[in-house]
Design a protein around this motif. Sequence first.
Motif, PDB file in Angstrom:
ATOM      1  N   MET A 227      13.931   4.328  16.527  1.00 51.65           N
ATOM      2  CA  MET A 227      13.399   4.667  15.208  1.00 51.65           C
ATOM      3  C   MET A 227      12.263   5.696  15.298  1.00 51.65           C
ATOM      4  SD  MET A 227      15.339   3.358  12.988  1.00 51.65           S
ATOM      5  CE  MET A 227      14.351   3.840  11.570  1.00 51.65           C
ATOM      6  N   PRO A 228      11.257   5.512  16.178  1.00 52.37           N
ATOM      7  CA  PRO A 228      10.247   6.570  16.324  1.00 52.37           C
ATOM      8  C   PRO A 228      10.851   7.878  16.839  1.00 52.37           C
ATOM      9  CG  PRO A 228       9.448   4.514  17.248  1.00 52.37           C
ATOM     10  CD  PRO A 228      10.890   4.301  16.942  1.00 52.37           C
ATOM     11  N   GLY A 229      11.881   7.784  17.702  1.00 53.64           N
ATOM     12  CA  GLY A 229      12.535   9.001  18.182  1.00 53.64           C
ATOM     13  C   GLY A 229      13.188   9.778  17.051  1.00 53.64           C
ATOM     14  N   ILE A 230      13.827   9.060  16.138  1.00 53.41           N
ATOM     15  CA  ILE A 230      14.441   9.703  14.967  1.00 53.41           C
ATOM     16  C   ILE A 230      13.360  10.315  14.081  1.00 53.41           C
ATOM     17  CG2 ILE A 230      15.736   9.259  12.843  1.00 53.41           C
ATOM     18  CD1 ILE A 230      17.239   7.069  14.430  1.00 53.41           C
ATOM     19  N   ALA A 231      12.259   9.587  13.881  1.00 56.70           N
ATOM     20  CA  ALA A 231      11.160  10.111  13.064  1.00 56.70           C
ATOM     21  C   ALA A 231      10.584  11.381  13.676  1.00 56.70           C
ATOM     22  CB  ALA A 231      10.066   9.055  12.924  1.00 56.70           C
ATOM     23  N   THR A 232      10.504  11.436  15.008  1.00 58.41           N
ATOM     24  CA  THR A 232      10.002  12.626  15.686  1.00 58.41           C
ATOM     25  C   THR A 232      10.886  13.831  15.397  1.00 58.41           C
ATOM     26  OG1 THR A 232       9.098  11.255  17.474  1.00 58.41           O
ATOM     27  CG2 THR A 232       9.360  13.595  17.929  1.00 58.41           C
ATOM     28  N   THR A 235      10.639  14.810  11.574  1.00 56.61           N
ATOM     29  CA  THR A 235       9.362  15.433  11.244  1.00 56.61           C
ATOM     30  C   THR A 235       9.296  16.864  11.775  1.00 56.61           C
ATOM     31  OG1 THR A 235       8.277  13.257  11.320  1.00 56.61           O
ATOM     32  CG2 THR A 235       6.858  15.195  11.429  1.00 56.61           C
ATOM     33  N   ALA A 236       9.936  17.100  12.922  1.00 56.88           N
ATOM     34  CA  ALA A 236       9.970  18.447  13.493  1.00 56.88           C
ATOM     35  C   ALA A 236      11.006  19.334  12.809  1.00 56.88           C
ATOM     36  CB  ALA A 236      10.253  18.371  14.992  1.00 56.88           C
ATOM     37  N   ALA A 271       9.239  13.559  23.528  1.00 57.84           N
ATOM     38  CA  ALA A 271      10.065  14.470  22.730  1.00 57.84           C
ATOM     39  C   ALA A 271       9.197  15.362  21.871  1.00 57.84           C
ATOM     40  CB  ALA A 271      11.034  13.672  21.864  1.00 57.84           C
ATOM     41  N   ALA A 272       8.101  14.810  21.346  1.00 63.20           N
ATOM     42  CA  ALA A 272       7.205  15.604  20.508  1.00 63.20           C
ATOM     43  C   ALA A 272       6.633  16.789  21.276  1.00 63.20           C
ATOM     44  CB  ALA A 272       6.081  14.717  19.970  1.00 63.20           C
ATOM     45  N   ILE A 273       6.392  16.610  22.581  1.00 59.92           N
ATOM     46  CA  ILE A 273       5.876  17.705  23.405  1.00 59.92           C
ATOM     47  C   ILE A 273       6.878  18.854  23.445  1.00 59.92           C
ATOM     48  CG2 ILE A 273       5.200  18.355  25.759  1.00 59.92           C
ATOM     49  CD1 ILE A 273       4.138  15.499  26.102  1.00 59.92           C
ATOM     50  N   CYS A 274       8.162  18.531  23.539  1.00 60.33           N
ATOM     51  CA  CYS A 274       9.204  19.559  23.618  1.00 60.33           C
ATOM     52  C   CYS A 274       9.583  20.132  22.258  1.00 60.33           C
ATOM     53  CB  CYS A 274      10.455  18.994  24.298  1.00 60.33           C
ATOM     54  SG  CYS A 274      10.222  18.581  26.041  1.00 60.33           S
ATOM     55  N   MET A 275       9.128  19.505  21.171  1.00 56.69           N
ATOM     56  CA  MET A 275       9.454  19.991  19.826  1.00 56.69           C
ATOM     57  C   MET A 275       8.311  20.754  19.186  1.00 56.69           C
ATOM     58  SD  MET A 275      11.559  16.733  18.291  1.00 56.69           S
ATOM     59  CE  MET A 275      13.019  16.105  19.129  1.00 56.69           C
ATOM     60  N   GLU A 276       7.174  20.857  19.895  1.00 54.65           N
ATOM     61  CA  GLU A 276       6.021  21.562  19.376  1.00 54.65           C
ATOM     62  C   GLU A 276       6.230  23.077  19.413  1.00 54.65           C
ATOM     63  OE1 GLU A 276       2.525  22.035  18.461  1.00 54.65           O
ATOM     64  OE2 GLU A 276       3.290  20.411  17.242  1.00 54.65           O
ATOM     65  N   LYS A 277       5.495  23.805  18.569  1.00 52.15           N
ATOM     66  CA  LYS A 277       5.544  25.263  18.596  1.00 52.15           C
ATOM     67  C   LYS A 277       5.064  25.813  19.929  1.00 52.15           C
ATOM     68  CE  LYS A 277       5.018  26.028  13.616  1.00 52.15           C
ATOM     69  NZ  LYS A 277       4.165  26.609  12.546  1.00 52.15           N
ATOM     70  N   ASP A 278       4.189  25.053  20.612  1.00 50.47           N
ATOM     71  CA  ASP A 278       3.717  25.506  21.919  1.00 50.47           C
ATOM     72  C   ASP A 278       4.857  25.576  22.926  1.00 50.47           C
ATOM     73  OD1 ASP A 278       1.157  25.735  20.983  1.00 50.47           O
ATOM     74  OD2 ASP A 278       0.522  23.757  21.654  1.00 50.47           O
ATOM     75  N   ALA A 279       5.905  24.772  22.716  1.00 52.48           N
ATOM     76  CA  ALA A 279       7.058  24.839  23.615  1.00 52.48           C
ATOM     77  C   ALA A 279       7.856  26.113  23.394  1.00 52.48           C
ATOM     78  CB  ALA A 279       7.959  23.611  23.418  1.00 52.48           C
ATOM     79  N   ASP A 280       7.907  26.571  22.147  1.00 55.38           N
ATOM     80  CA  ASP A 280       8.616  27.799  21.800  1.00 55.38           C
ATOM     81  C   ASP A 280       8.425  28.049  20.305  1.00 55.38           C
ATOM     82  OD1 ASP A 280      10.276  29.948  21.437  1.00 55.38           O
ATOM     83  OD2 ASP A 280      12.025  29.056  22.397  1.00 55.38           O
ATOM     84  N   ILE A 328      -1.580  17.179  19.755  1.00 55.04           N
ATOM     85  CA  ILE A 328      -2.464  17.344  18.598  1.00 55.04           C
ATOM     86  C   ILE A 328      -1.737  18.012  17.435  1.00 55.04           C
ATOM     87  CG2 ILE A 328      -4.356  18.796  17.766  1.00 55.04           C
ATOM     88  CD1 ILE A 328      -6.025  17.922  20.061  1.00 55.04           C
ATOM     89  N   GLY A 329      -0.996  19.069  17.731  1.00 60.84           N
ATOM     90  CA  GLY A 329      -0.287  19.790  16.675  1.00 60.84           C
ATOM     91  C   GLY A 329       0.720  18.914  15.960  1.00 60.84           C
ATOM     92  N   THR A 330       1.471  18.129  16.724  1.00 58.01           N
ATOM     93  CA  THR A 330       2.473  17.236  16.124  1.00 58.01           C
ATOM     94  C   THR A 330       1.806  16.155  15.288  1.00 58.01           C
ATOM     95  OG1 THR A 330       3.918  17.620  18.013  1.00 58.01           O
ATOM     96  CG2 THR A 330       4.441  15.747  16.628  1.00 58.01           C
ATOM     97  N   LEU A 331       0.681  15.614  15.779  1.00 59.23           N
ATOM     98  CA  LEU A 331      -0.060  14.620  15.007  1.00 59.23           C
ATOM     99  C   LEU A 331      -0.520  15.204  13.674  1.00 59.23           C
ATOM    100  CD1 LEU A 331      -1.486  11.882  14.661  1.00 59.23           C
ATOM    101  CD2 LEU A 331      -3.431  12.835  15.925  1.00 59.23           C
ATOM    102  N   GLY A 332      -1.050  16.423  13.701  1.00 60.09           N
ATOM    103  CA  GLY A 332      -1.500  17.068  12.474  1.00 60.09           C
ATOM    104  C   GLY A 332      -0.371  17.276  11.483  1.00 60.09           C
ATOM    105  N   ASN A 333       0.768  17.746  11.981  1.00 58.76           N
ATOM    106  CA  ASN A 333       1.923  17.948  11.099  1.00 58.76           C
ATOM    107  C   ASN A 333       2.405  16.628  10.503  1.00 58.76           C
ATOM    108  OD1 ASN A 333       1.910  20.700  11.615  1.00 58.76           O
ATOM    109  ND2 ASN A 333       3.357  20.542  13.311  1.00 58.76           N
ATOM    110  N   SER A 334       2.404  15.580  11.322  1.00 57.23           N
ATOM    111  CA  SER A 334       2.867  14.271  10.850  1.00 57.23           C
ATOM    112  C   SER A 334       1.963  13.730   9.750  1.00 57.23           C
ATOM    113  CB  SER A 334       2.928  13.277  12.010  1.00 57.23           C
ATOM    114  OG  SER A 334       3.808  13.720  13.012  1.00 57.23           O
ATOM    115  N   LEU A 335       0.656  13.838   9.949  1.00 58.21           N
ATOM    116  CA  LEU A 335      -0.288  13.364   8.930  1.00 58.21           C
ATOM    117  C   LEU A 335      -0.169  14.189   7.646  1.00 58.21           C
ATOM    118  CD1 LEU A 335      -3.452  12.659  11.115  1.00 58.21           C
ATOM    119  CD2 LEU A 335      -2.015  10.970   9.952  1.00 58.21           C
ATOM    120  N   ALA A 336       0.069  15.492   7.792  1.00 56.78           N
ATOM    121  CA  ALA A 336       0.226  16.352   6.614  1.00 56.78           C
ATOM    122  C   ALA A 336       1.433  15.926   5.791  1.00 56.78           C
ATOM    123  CB  ALA A 336       0.349  17.811   7.039  1.00 56.78           C
ATOM    124  N   VAL A 337       2.557  15.652   6.471  1.00 55.72           N
ATOM    125  CA  VAL A 337       3.764  15.211   5.762  1.00 55.72           C
ATOM    126  C   VAL A 337       3.555  13.830   5.164  1.00 55.72           C
ATOM    127  CG1 VAL A 337       6.201  14.578   6.056  1.00 55.72           C
ATOM    128  CG2 VAL A 337       5.303  16.622   7.186  1.00 55.72           C
TER     129      VAL A 337
END
Length: 385
Positions: A227-232, A235-236, A271-280, A328-337
Amino acid sequence: MRFPLKISHISSGFIAVLVGYTSSVAIVFQAANAAGADQALINSWLLALGLGMAATCIGLSFYYKTPILTAWSTPGAAMLATALVDVPMNEAVGAFIFSGLLITLSGITGSLDRLSKLIPPPIAAAMLAGVLMPFCLEIFTYLQQEFALVALMCVTYLLGKRLFPLYAIPLVLVVGGVAAWSMGLFETKQLDFEIASFVFTMPTFSMTSLISIGIPLFIVTMSSQNMPGIATMHTAGYRPPLSPIITTTGITTMLLAPFGGFAFNLAAITAAICMEKDADPNRETRYLAAVSAGVFYFIAALFGATVVALFSMSPKALILPLAGLALIGTLGNSLAVALDKPTYREAALVTFLVTVSGVVFFGIGATFWGLIAGLLVQKVLQFRS
């Protein structure tokens, strides 16, 4: 046509695997030891888990052109560390296969896919934010313990984000690693390089073990990992078909269970690390970060205990703040949504707070209860309005 692999793909994949192994491999050891595994069998567990994650990461990410990262079930391993005491290994393997069968059936029937569509995006994002928050807080926990190292990492991160946004995290890894080494924070251990080999355990199916181990392992894996994997992913902004992906993880579990692959599922933190803009910055080629993680999983699988010993030499003051900065970036995006829509704000906050609390009821972790609490609050508020 030029292959679009970038340094940021490789570094994000490496950091994801590094964080995944260093944060939870000790729990896998405890689970194996609880079942009475010797060193050869523990190496087989690590080989099976690593190869299973490598194959599913690379295969699924390439096929769907989406960063799909899989992992072993860390909450499942924690549960097994107590549930496998005095349980024969062949019965444990039978329970692993049964859990994999239940996961496969949930994928084939599409039950998890249908359930995920019933969860509003703000509540799913709040659950993800609750999962990520403890990792980001580790930055400041270790800032107090190892001020010089973590402060240097934070300054490097800020300068990197300002000057080289794509390479900020790799830069933090290099600078932090060199600083930690110069400060003598790395443990010194003797490393014996050897390739791991499979040890097969013939499964037996005991009704007691199937009920007391197989069903709880299935529930924990689905609620606390998938479930958290799907949410990740959602959200991305990625929405690949869930049914075949969940089915693949279930089949992989059934195939590798006799060698120690007790549970495979979608990853969330890594997974969030690989889905961040910093990854690409390009979402279309970001899947190559997950493919890179799969390659590192494969290397870690082959050398099993050696790689684990190498990872364990790394100081937590380097690894955990590094993970926090990467998230940090993923956390910020998640809280914004989560907090964007006023009609969902209270329910999202409840989901976030329950998830962060870490409460456990009936052996099921806080991510599941956070989701349930948020949905109940939203239903009550909708009924009131």
